[in-house]
Write a protein that holds these residues in place. Structure first.
Motif, short mmCIF file in Angstrom:
data_model
loop_
_atom_site.label_atom_id
_atom_site.label_comp_id
_atom_site.label_asym_id
_atom_site.label_seq_id
_atom_site.Cartn_x
_atom_site.Cartn_y
_atom_site.Cartn_z
N GLN A 3 -1.74 77.18 -6.64
CA GLN A 3 -2.88 77.86 -7.26
C GLN A 3 -4.15 77.62 -6.42
N PHE A 4 -4.31 76.40 -5.93
CA PHE A 4 -5.45 76.10 -5.06
C PHE A 4 -5.41 76.98 -3.82
N LYS A 5 -4.25 77.06 -3.20
CA LYS A 5 -4.13 77.86 -1.97
C LYS A 5 -4.42 79.32 -2.24
N GLU A 6 -3.94 79.82 -3.37
CA GLU A 6 -4.19 81.22 -3.73
C GLU A 6 -5.69 81.45 -3.96
N ASN A 7 -6.34 80.50 -4.64
CA ASN A 7 -7.78 80.62 -4.87
C ASN A 7 -8.56 80.55 -3.55
N LEU A 8 -8.13 79.67 -2.65
CA LEU A 8 -8.77 79.58 -1.33
C LEU A 8 -8.65 80.91 -0.59
N PHE A 9 -7.44 81.50 -0.63
CA PHE A 9 -7.20 82.77 0.06
C PHE A 9 -8.04 83.89 -0.54
N LYS A 10 -8.01 84.02 -1.88
CA LYS A 10 -8.73 85.11 -2.54
C LYS A 10 -10.24 85.00 -2.33
N THR A 11 -10.75 83.78 -2.41
CA THR A 11 -12.18 83.58 -2.23
C THR A 11 -12.61 83.92 -0.81
N ARG A 12 -11.83 83.48 0.16
CA ARG A 12 -12.19 83.78 1.55
C ARG A 12 -12.12 85.28 1.81
N GLU A 13 -11.12 85.93 1.26
CA GLU A 13 -10.99 87.38 1.42
C GLU A 13 -12.22 88.08 0.85
N GLN A 14 -12.68 87.61 -0.29
CA GLN A 14 -13.87 88.19 -0.93
C GLN A 14 -15.10 87.97 -0.05
N LEU A 15 -15.23 86.77 0.52
CA LEU A 15 -16.36 86.47 1.40
C LEU A 15 -16.36 87.42 2.61
N LEU A 16 -15.21 87.56 3.24
CA LEU A 16 -15.11 88.43 4.42
C LEU A 16 -15.43 89.88 4.07
N ASN A 17 -15.02 90.31 2.89
CA ASN A 17 -15.34 91.67 2.44
C ASN A 17 -16.85 91.86 2.28
N MET A 113 -6.09 74.34 6.11
CA MET A 113 -4.72 74.62 5.63
C MET A 113 -3.69 73.76 6.38
N ASP A 114 -3.94 73.48 7.65
CA ASP A 114 -3.06 72.60 8.42
C ASP A 114 -3.00 71.21 7.80
N VAL A 115 -4.17 70.70 7.43
CA VAL A 115 -4.21 69.38 6.79
C VAL A 115 -3.41 69.41 5.49
N LEU A 116 -3.63 70.42 4.68
CA LEU A 116 -2.91 70.52 3.40
C LEU A 116 -1.40 70.65 3.61
N SER A 117 -1.01 71.41 4.61
CA SER A 117 0.42 71.67 4.84
C SER A 117 1.17 70.42 5.31
N LYS A 118 0.44 69.44 5.84
CA LYS A 118 1.08 68.22 6.33
C LYS A 118 1.23 67.14 5.26
N ILE A 119 0.77 67.43 4.06
CA ILE A 119 0.87 66.46 2.97
C ILE A 119 2.22 66.65 2.28
N ASP A 120 3.08 65.63 2.40
CA ASP A 120 4.43 65.72 1.82
C ASP A 120 4.38 65.73 0.30
N ASP A 121 3.64 64.81 -0.26
CA ASP A 121 3.55 64.68 -1.72
C ASP A 121 2.12 64.93 -2.14
N VAL A 122 1.85 66.13 -2.65
CA VAL A 122 0.48 66.51 -2.98
C VAL A 122 -0.10 65.70 -4.15
N SER A 123 0.76 65.00 -4.89
CA SER A 123 0.24 64.18 -6.01
C SER A 123 -0.67 63.08 -5.48
N VAL A 124 -0.52 62.73 -4.20
CA VAL A 124 -1.38 61.70 -3.59
C VAL A 124 -2.84 62.15 -3.61
N LEU A 125 -3.08 63.45 -3.64
CA LEU A 125 -4.44 63.97 -3.66
C LEU A 125 -5.19 63.58 -4.94
#
Length: 165
Positions: A3-17, A113-125
């Motif tokens: 959900q976070f990734k989707e919100n990041l994507f949608k928000t950035r898309e809106q900014l670029l628009n 996104m690279d930093v997020l993708s390298k996190i094995d267990d996101v619960s650590v966040l």
């Protein structure tokens, strides 16, 4: 996390628009001497995202689990409450080209996104907190959420600036 990734994507898309069709003058125009141009708002977003990457990496490297409480960061969405940008995240006063800013934003998002993708267990966040200049000790999952909430706040600011020009 999806959900976070989707919100990041949608928000950035809106900014670029919002910014992609602006002319150089529209992009760099300041309504008042002490107010940011749209270009500066976008440069601030780039700097902020770069700093957020550093904060998350720092937190993950420290691996210090702290019982940091979740903070009501949604207050960032309330634009009636002025939040002074920390000095470290203030934009340059130099003019920018739209493609230049789009590239900077693309680069910072790729790193984020690279930093997020390298996190094995996101619960650590949820278990690690890093000091945020406005909110204090903030769990890393809230740093991720704050990134798109902060961007949404500034998208609304950009819309206002566009309406004034």
């Amino acid at each position: 996390m999806n959900q976070f990734k989707e919100n990041l994507f949608k928000t950035r898309e809106q900014l670029l628009n919002e910014i992609s069709s602006l002319s150089f003058d529209e992009f760099n125009q300041r309504s008042e001497v002490d107010k940011w141009s749209i270009a500066q708002v976008c440069h601030h977003l780039f700097i902020t995202e770069t700093l957020f990457v550093k904060a998350i990496v720092f937190g993950l490297d420290q691996k210090n689990s702290t019982a940091a409480e979740h903070i009501p960061i949604q207050v960032v969405s309330d634009r009636s409450k002025k939040i002074q940008a920390p000095k470290i995240s203030e934009p340059s006063s130099d003019p920018f080209q739209v493609p230049q800013i789009i590239q900077l934003l693309s680069d910072s998002r790729t790193k984020f996104m690279d930093v997020l993708s390298k996190i094995d267990d996101v619960s650590v966040l949820k278990e690690i907190a890093v000091k945020h200049p406005v909110f204090g000790n903030l769990p890393l999952d809230q740093w991720v959420e704050l990134l798109y909430l902060h961007e949404q706040r500034h998208i609304e600011q950009i819309k206002d600036l566009k309406a004034m020009s």
